[in-house]
Design a protein around this motif. Structure first.
Motif, short mmCIF file in Angstrom:
data_model
loop_
_atom_site.label_atom_id
_atom_site.label_comp_id
_atom_site.label_asym_id
_atom_site.label_seq_id
_atom_site.Cartn_x
_atom_site.Cartn_y
_atom_site.Cartn_z
N GLY A 95 48.45 -26.90 -43.43
CA GLY A 95 49.32 -27.00 -44.59
C GLY A 95 50.76 -26.72 -44.24
N ASP A 96 50.98 -26.06 -43.06
CA ASP A 96 52.35 -25.82 -42.58
C ASP A 96 53.22 -25.18 -43.66
OD1 ASP A 96 51.64 -27.04 -40.16
OD2 ASP A 96 52.25 -29.02 -40.86
N ALA A 97 52.73 -24.07 -44.20
CA ALA A 97 53.45 -23.42 -45.29
C ALA A 97 53.11 -21.93 -45.32
CB ALA A 97 53.10 -24.07 -46.62
N ILE A 98 53.93 -21.21 -46.06
CA ILE A 98 53.68 -19.80 -46.37
C ILE A 98 53.69 -19.66 -47.88
CG2 ILE A 98 54.65 -17.46 -46.24
CD1 ILE A 98 55.60 -18.19 -43.41
N ALA A 99 52.69 -18.95 -48.41
CA ALA A 99 52.61 -18.68 -49.83
C ALA A 99 53.00 -17.23 -50.09
CB ALA A 99 51.21 -18.95 -50.36
N VAL A 100 53.71 -17.01 -51.18
CA VAL A 100 54.05 -15.67 -51.64
C VAL A 100 53.25 -15.44 -52.92
CG1 VAL A 100 55.91 -14.09 -52.25
CG2 VAL A 100 56.36 -16.00 -50.68
N VAL A 101 52.43 -14.39 -52.91
CA VAL A 101 51.48 -14.14 -53.99
C VAL A 101 51.76 -12.77 -54.58
CG1 VAL A 101 49.02 -14.03 -54.58
CG2 VAL A 101 49.78 -15.50 -52.69
N ASP A 102 51.77 -12.66 -55.90
CA ASP A 102 52.01 -11.36 -56.51
C ASP A 102 50.74 -10.51 -56.48
OD1 ASP A 102 50.41 -12.05 -58.72
OD2 ASP A 102 52.12 -12.46 -60.02
N LEU A 119 52.26 -10.39 -51.46
CA LEU A 119 51.43 -10.78 -50.32
C LEU A 119 51.99 -12.08 -49.75
CD1 LEU A 119 48.82 -10.23 -48.66
CD2 LEU A 119 47.68 -11.84 -50.22
N TYR A 120 52.30 -12.05 -48.46
CA TYR A 120 52.76 -13.23 -47.74
C TYR A 120 51.58 -13.78 -46.94
CZ TYR A 120 57.45 -11.66 -48.97
OH TYR A 120 58.57 -11.27 -49.66
N VAL A 121 51.26 -15.06 -47.16
CA VAL A 121 50.06 -15.66 -46.57
C VAL A 121 50.46 -16.89 -45.77
CG1 VAL A 121 47.77 -16.59 -47.03
CG2 VAL A 121 48.77 -14.94 -48.62
N THR A 122 50.03 -16.95 -44.51
CA THR A 122 50.27 -18.16 -43.73
C THR A 122 49.22 -19.21 -44.03
OG1 THR A 122 49.04 -17.18 -41.87
CG2 THR A 122 51.43 -17.01 -41.80
N GLY A 123 49.65 -20.46 -44.09
CA GLY A 123 48.75 -21.58 -44.26
C GLY A 123 48.77 -22.43 -43.01
#
Length: 283
Positions: A232-239, A225-229
């Motif tokens: 926070g100016d970031a992208i999180a990659v979640v399993d 799962l790719y999540v925009t923040g």
């Protein structure tokens, strides 16, 4: 691993909701200007002009684009908002191949205002969408914020509430296991609802993203799962189990609002800079 962005389009008015189209272009909304546009091979074309402020967008099972329209609010900065004149009731709208649009639903449950934010199609072809309601007060009087709701618009007509929510319900996506994930922006977390065909079971915490990462749009790709923040100016990659496995910055003030995956690239809309960018997916 390094994530290096390529900037494709500049000068937009708060873009959101990127969607790959059949011709290989990337469609996206522009909240500030009430536009839906598409980019391909260095060229931007206009698809439609909508009243209000088109927010989230998805491709429907019929091949049309469907928009969650918040009624007419667009951020100008982290502190200032623009209001369309006139404002319209929050709505779900459909855009046909010729660019003509129709309203699918604008009579929504709950106390107004309704501010549809993002949407996803169920396996049955209904639309689940988030409605954070009066989120415009958050910058000036957070105590007046009422929370939000998760709604279902049936393909045959009618809208019903699936769940009352807190914390600015925003991006949402179906997990590969069939459950429904919803981001709660101001609570920095993603909750999981069991999906029961046309209703949801009790919500449970699925992923805590931490202070400074406010989840916005999201998409699954190959089990991640790719999540925009956006804050926070970031992208999180979640399993698939809800564990953050990577987090990378998108640049100061970039305000990533949503994303999609197409042709081996992660396409991201940057709200306040008004840009469409992409990143090559890591091998």
């Amino acid at each position: 691993m390094a994530w290096n962005a390529e900037v494709h389009v500049r000068g937009l008015g708060f873009p959101e909701g990127p969607v790959p189209l059949a011709d290989g272009s990337i469609a996206f909304v522009d909240l500030l200007h009430g536009k839906v546009r598409a980019f391909k091979d260095g060229v931007v074309r206009e698809i439609a002009t909508l009243p209000g402020a088109p927010n989230g967008m998805r491709m429907g099972p019929d091949g049309a684009l469907y928009v969650a329209n918040n009624g007419g609010i667009a951020p100008l900065s982290l502190e200032d908002l623009s209001y369309a004149d006139p404002l319209i009731p929050g709505a779900i709208q459909r855009i046909g191949a010729d660019g003509a649009w129709t309203t699918v639903a604008d009579v929504l449950p709950g106390e107004p205002p309704s501010r549809p934010n993002d949407l996803v199609f169920t396996p049955a072809g209904d639309i689940v969408f988030t409605d954070p309601q009066n989120w415009e007060v958050l910058g000036s009087d957070a105590a007046a914020y009422r929370g939000g709701q998760l709604l279902l618009a049936r393909a045959g007509g009618g809208v019903e509430r699936l769940a009352a929510m807190t914390g600015f319900p925003n991006g949402l996506v179906f997990h590969p296991d069939g459950s429904l994930l919803v981001g709660l922006t101001v609570e920095q977390r993603i909750v999981r609802f069991p999906w029961l065909g046309d209703r949801v079971g009790p919500a449970e915490d699925w992923c805590r993203l931490g202070v400074g990462f406010n989840p916005d749009g999201m998409a699954f790709h190959e089990g991640l799962l790719y999540v925009t923040g956006s804050t926070g100016d970031a992208i999180a990659v979640v399993d698939a189990a809800g564990t953050v496995v990577e987090r990378f910055g998108t640049g100061p003030g970039s305000d990533p609002t949503n994303l999609c995956i197409h042709a081996g690239r992660l396409w991201v809309t940057l709200g306040l800079p008004g840009q469409l960018v992409s990143y090559p997916l890591q091998a």
